[in-house]
Design an enzyme around this catalytic site. Structure first.
Site, PDB file in Angstrom:
ATOM      1  N   CYS B 110       6.533  -5.306   0.689  1.00  0.00           N
ATOM      2  CA  CYS B 110       5.264  -4.650   0.330  1.00  0.00           C
ATOM      3  C   CYS B 110       5.603  -3.351  -0.388  1.00  0.00           C
ATOM      4  O   CYS B 110       6.157  -3.385  -1.465  1.00  0.00           O
ATOM      5  CB  CYS B 110       4.373  -4.433   1.554  1.00  0.00           C
ATOM      6  SG  CYS B 110       5.214  -3.859   3.034  1.00  0.00           S
ATOM      7  N   CYS B 112       6.460  -0.186   1.640  1.00  0.00           N
ATOM      8  CA  CYS B 112       6.763   0.806   2.666  1.00  0.00           C
ATOM      9  C   CYS B 112       7.503   1.978   2.030  1.00  0.00           C
ATOM     10  O   CYS B 112       8.433   1.789   1.243  1.00  0.00           O
ATOM     11  CB  CYS B 112       7.624   0.190   3.765  1.00  0.00           C
ATOM     12  SG  CYS B 112       6.764  -1.129   4.633  1.00  0.00           S
TER      13      CYS B 112
END
Lengths: 97, 205
Positions: B110, B112
């Site tokens: 994703c 992060c």
């Protein structure tokens, strides 16, 4: 960080499970089925595969920093000492003899 | 939902996702789940978190070996020590670059990112291109950022898939002995703390 309850110690050789199932899986595809080693033990954390669905995340899972050589994961092309390091939870790992 | 609800929407054509976000925002306000003020406060909070926080930490670590040891041993406590609120991070790890080792951070799953100390991630950090190539060809990515490394240097790519957030501590550039922390912090770019490049060798123009 919380004391770790997991099965592995730094230096242990491990294989990442080759699994797939629907859900919030935090193990990238490119290391599934690959061999690596425990670089560092980070401690016990709530299980994100459960947290993602509104559950309590218990029991906690031990999180490790797992190292992989480039030859193992991507074949050649990088420097001879280069490594990929991935944060992986205990239940995704198997001991490698 | 009417158009007459107290705040302006952009006048230009919105993307599918932007329309969806505005619709959700309006519904949340209409139903009293959050207020306009909550949204404004959150925007201000997000905007207050910038790479300047990370740069202050790195510059202080460069000049103060005892602080550097504390920063590596307990990064969140080190943040607190100099007034940076990193409590939103679950766990936080400092990766120290050396002449022999360069670290680089990505989240392939994703995006992060250690937001309290680096702010919002740049768009390229969230792109599929970076997320794929940073792991499969880190040296190629670094080369595009102007960093060409000899083979004997070890590149360590950290895929931040879980609860740990990483910041790279770049090396202090040569010839900066005696510099103030404020000037040193100007050399510590956001990209050097993601690890795709070294710190700047001299003050930006």
């Amino acid at each position: 960080m919380t004391p770790a309850s997991g099965r592995f110690n730094p230096g242990d050789r491990v294989t990442v499970k080759f699994e797939d199932r629907p859900g919030h899986l935090r193990t990238p595809w490119y290391v599934r089925g690959k061999h690596g080693w425990i670089e560092r033990v980070y401690g016990d954390f709530l299980n994100p595969e459960l947290l993602a669905f509104g559950k309590d995340g218990l029991p906690k899972k031990t999180l490790y920093l797992v190292g992989f050589d480039y030859d193992e994961v991507f074949g050649t092309g990088q420097g001879p000492k280069d490594k990929v390091l991935v944060d992986i939870y205990d239940h995704w790992l198997e001991p490698l003899a | 939902m009417s158009d007459d609800h107290g705040h302006d929407h952009p006048k230009h054509e919105l993307s599918y996702y932007a329309k969806r976000i505005y619709a959700m925002r309006d519904l949340l306000i209409e139903k009293g789940v959050i207020s306009e003020k909550d949204i404004q406060c959150q925007i201000e909070y997000q905007e207050a978190r910038t790479p300047a926080n990370g740069a202050r930490l790195v510059a202080k670590a460069w000049v103060d070996p005892a602080f550097k040891a504390r920063f590596i041993a307990d990064p969140k406590a080190a943040c607190q020590e100099i007034g940076i609120d990193a409590t939103a991070i679950n766990e936080f790890v400092v990766l120290e670059n050396t002449p022999q080792v360069r670290h680089m951070v990505v989240c392939t799953l994703c995006s992060c990112y250690p937001r309290p100390i680096l702010g919002r991630p740049p768009d390229w950090y969230k792109s599929f291109n970076y997320r794929q190539r940073s792991v499969s060809d880190p040296r190629g990515v670094m080369r595009e950022f102007g960093l060409e490394l000899p083979d004997e240097v070890e590149v360590r790519v950290h895929d931040s898939t879980a609860d740990i957030r990483y910041i790279v501590m770049p090396m202090r550039p040569a010839g900066t002995e005696g510099w103030s922390e404020d000037d040193l912090a100007k050399l510590v770019t956001r990209d050097s703390m993601i690890g795709v490049m070294d710190a700047l060798p001299s003050l930006p123009e």
